[in-house]
Scaffold this active site. Structure first.
Site, PDB file in Angstrom:
ATOM      1  N   CYS A 255      33.424  33.937  35.643  1.00 22.67           N
ATOM      2  CA  CYS A 255      33.939  34.516  34.389  1.00 22.67           C
ATOM      3  C   CYS A 255      33.343  33.848  33.154  1.00 22.67           C
ATOM      4  CB  CYS A 255      35.464  34.457  34.357  1.00 22.67           C
ATOM      5  SG  CYS A 255      36.162  32.805  34.530  1.00 22.67           S
ATOM      6  N   HIS A 387      40.844  30.988  33.940  1.00 17.57           N
ATOM      7  CA  HIS A 387      40.177  32.249  33.598  1.00 17.57           C
ATOM      8  C   HIS A 387      39.724  32.201  32.145  1.00 17.57           C
ATOM      9  CE1 HIS A 387      38.904  36.271  34.243  1.00 17.57           C
ATOM     10  NE2 HIS A 387      39.847  36.865  33.539  1.00 17.57           N
ATOM     11  N   ASP A 408      37.567  41.754  29.670  1.00 20.17           N
ATOM     12  CA  ASP A 408      37.850  40.880  30.820  1.00 20.17           C
ATOM     13  C   ASP A 408      36.738  41.042  31.845  1.00 20.17           C
ATOM     14  OD1 ASP A 408      38.842  39.541  33.052  1.00 20.17           O
ATOM     15  OD2 ASP A 408      40.903  40.167  32.692  1.00 20.17           O
TER      16      ASP A 408
END
Length: 474
Positions: A255, A387, A408
């Site tokens: 991520c 995250h 995202d």
């Protein structure tokens, strides 16, 4: 065994046997005294025959002074304190039990018995203490061993979680994931070999293959807000941002890299950053981004953070965060800052100060009556535990409620492409919208870009990053 000197009779030693610690003359003297007072059978017969009491020890007639004669002449046999014994013999008292002895040797033997008994008791106590100490040591060693084992397992677990377990990086995971797809019948062998060849080519050039990218979302949002959504008073959006999502090679750990790709895609569309990015005109692949961060470390940026990764990211599945993004951007002469919202600032663990900061970031120099404002501001890197996402804009409702718009990397391109449809009714915006009550992590960090750096400013920030700090709010 005792023998009476007067009559030669053997006297029982049972009382002494029954009282083994009562050494000395007293037990024997008691029995001797009783024997003498009663007298042997011969003496009693003689006494009766002659009518005069005689000494049972020497046979001398004593008459009424028999008792005095016995004490005076034979007192040493009776152990009496009277007579000559007080002058001839010394009494010895045991220092441990007060028993009186007339013989120093007997006293010594008696005291030795005391000492042996005491030594045995002490020895038992010492052995018990040593055993208890040994058992405690063994228990402590066992607990330390279990704790060390538990720590090793936790450390390995963290290494796996953060990609530091030497299990390979993007390339290895990509190939293993495709092999599983083939085994499950979800991918044909010829497709496997084609995608493998494409991946190897992209890795060789250090560029992303673009297969996880979705472009045009910001433009679609502008059109939507201009025509729809009557409850929005204002909305501010970043310069065009491409969305990148995780692929087979970085699923579960990529991520941070994907958010950097989103941020970089916006900077590449802003001419203000052309000079800084002249060597990075295409979106780099994840392994290339890892190498770029290692280059920043070698320049001297964030040595403490580099040591956390053993100065190595390439070929691993290591997670990166706000510090690594800051080091990379600064090494490219891009001016940025880390803002640390280190604790909630609202009820129920919310962070309204974070929303207010983002509103000021976008609305400064962009105030006016327009409902939709496409700013020149790059997107914001947003990190929390486990995250990271990318802030691409913010809504202000007519009731003054604020709502962040987030890209995202965990959202697949199929979902993002729904936002590109002209007849979108706004339901897909739920993928992007995050109200104050939706962000309840304990801590958030953002990396915000704000211009370019001169070479001198870059060098100064590199030196300052030896102890990397952030602006804390509150």
């Amino acid at each position: 065994m005792l023998v009476c000197e007067g009559c030669g009779k053997a006297l029982s030693s049972e009382p002494v046997a029954r009282r083994p610690l009562q050494l000395g003359r007293q037990p024997r003297c008691d029995e001797m005294r009783r024997h003498v007072e009663v007298g042997p059978p011969a003496a009693r017969s003689l006494e009766l025959a002659e009518g005069l009491p005689r000494c049972p020890l020497c046979g001398e007639a004593a008459g009424r002074e028999l008792e005095a004669h016995v004490w005076a002449r034979h007192g040493q046999l009776l152990g009496a304190p009277g007579g000559d014994i007080g002058n001839d013999e010394q009494l010895y008292e045991c220092p441990m039990c007060s028993l009186t002895c007339t013989n120093i040797q007997i006293l010594q033997e008696h005291v030795d018995l005391h000492l042996e008994e005491h030594s045995f008791s002490e020895g038992e106590n010492i052995r018990d203490l040593e055993l208890a100490q040994w058992l405690q040591t063994e228990e402590d060693n066992r607990q330390r061993s279990e704790e060390a084992k538990r720590e090793r397992e936790e450390f390995k677990k963290l290494q796996r979680q953060y990609g530091l377990d030497n299990s390979g990086g993007y390339k290895q995971q990509f190939l293993k994931s495709m092999e599983k797809e083939v085994d499950r019948g979800k991918m044909q062998p010829f497709e496997y070999h084609k995608r493998k060849a494409d991946m190897m080519e992209c890795l060789a050039f250090g560029i992303d293959d673009g297969k996880t990218k979705t472009s045009g979302v910001i433009e679609a949002l502008c059109k939507y807000y201009e025509n729809e959504n009557k409850d929005v008073r204002h909305v501010w959006l970043s310069t065009g941002v491409d969305h990148f999502h995780s692929s087979l090679g970085d699923r579960g750990w990529g991520c941070g890299y994907r958010n950097f790709q989103m941020l970089l895609s916006s900077l590449l569309q802003n001419s203000s950053y052309n000079d800084c990015l002249r060597d990075t005109m295409l979106i780099p692949s994840i392994p290339k981004i890892q190498s770029m961060i290692e280059d920043a470390w070698r320049e001297g940026f964030d040595p403490h953070g580099a040591s956390h990764f053993n100065n190595r990211l390439h070929g691993s599945k290591a997670w990166i965060g706000a510090c690594e993004i800051y080091s990379l951007l600064t090494s490219l002469r891009i001016k940025c800052q880390i803002i640390d919202f280190h604790k909630p600032t609202g009820p129920m663990g919310t962070h309204p100060r974070l929303f207010e900061w983002v509103l000021r970031y976008y609305s400064t120099d962009n105030e006016g009556g327009a409902k939709v404002v496409r700013t020149s501001k790059p997107p914001i890197y947003l990190q929390h535990q486990g995250h990271s996402r990318t802030i691409v804009g913010i809504e202000e409702k007519k009731n003054k409620t604020l709502c962040l718009l987030l890209f995202d990397p965990g959202c697949p391109s199929q979902e993002m492409q729904k936002l590109l449809k002209q007849n979108s009714d706004g339901t897909s915006l739920r993928l992007l919208r995050k109200f104050v009550g939706s962000l309840k992590e304990k801590q958030y960090q953002i990396v915000a870009v704000d211009g370019i750096l001169s070479l001198e400013e870059k060098a100064a920030r590199c030196h300052a990053s030896r102890v990397l700090t952030s602006e804390k709010i509150p």
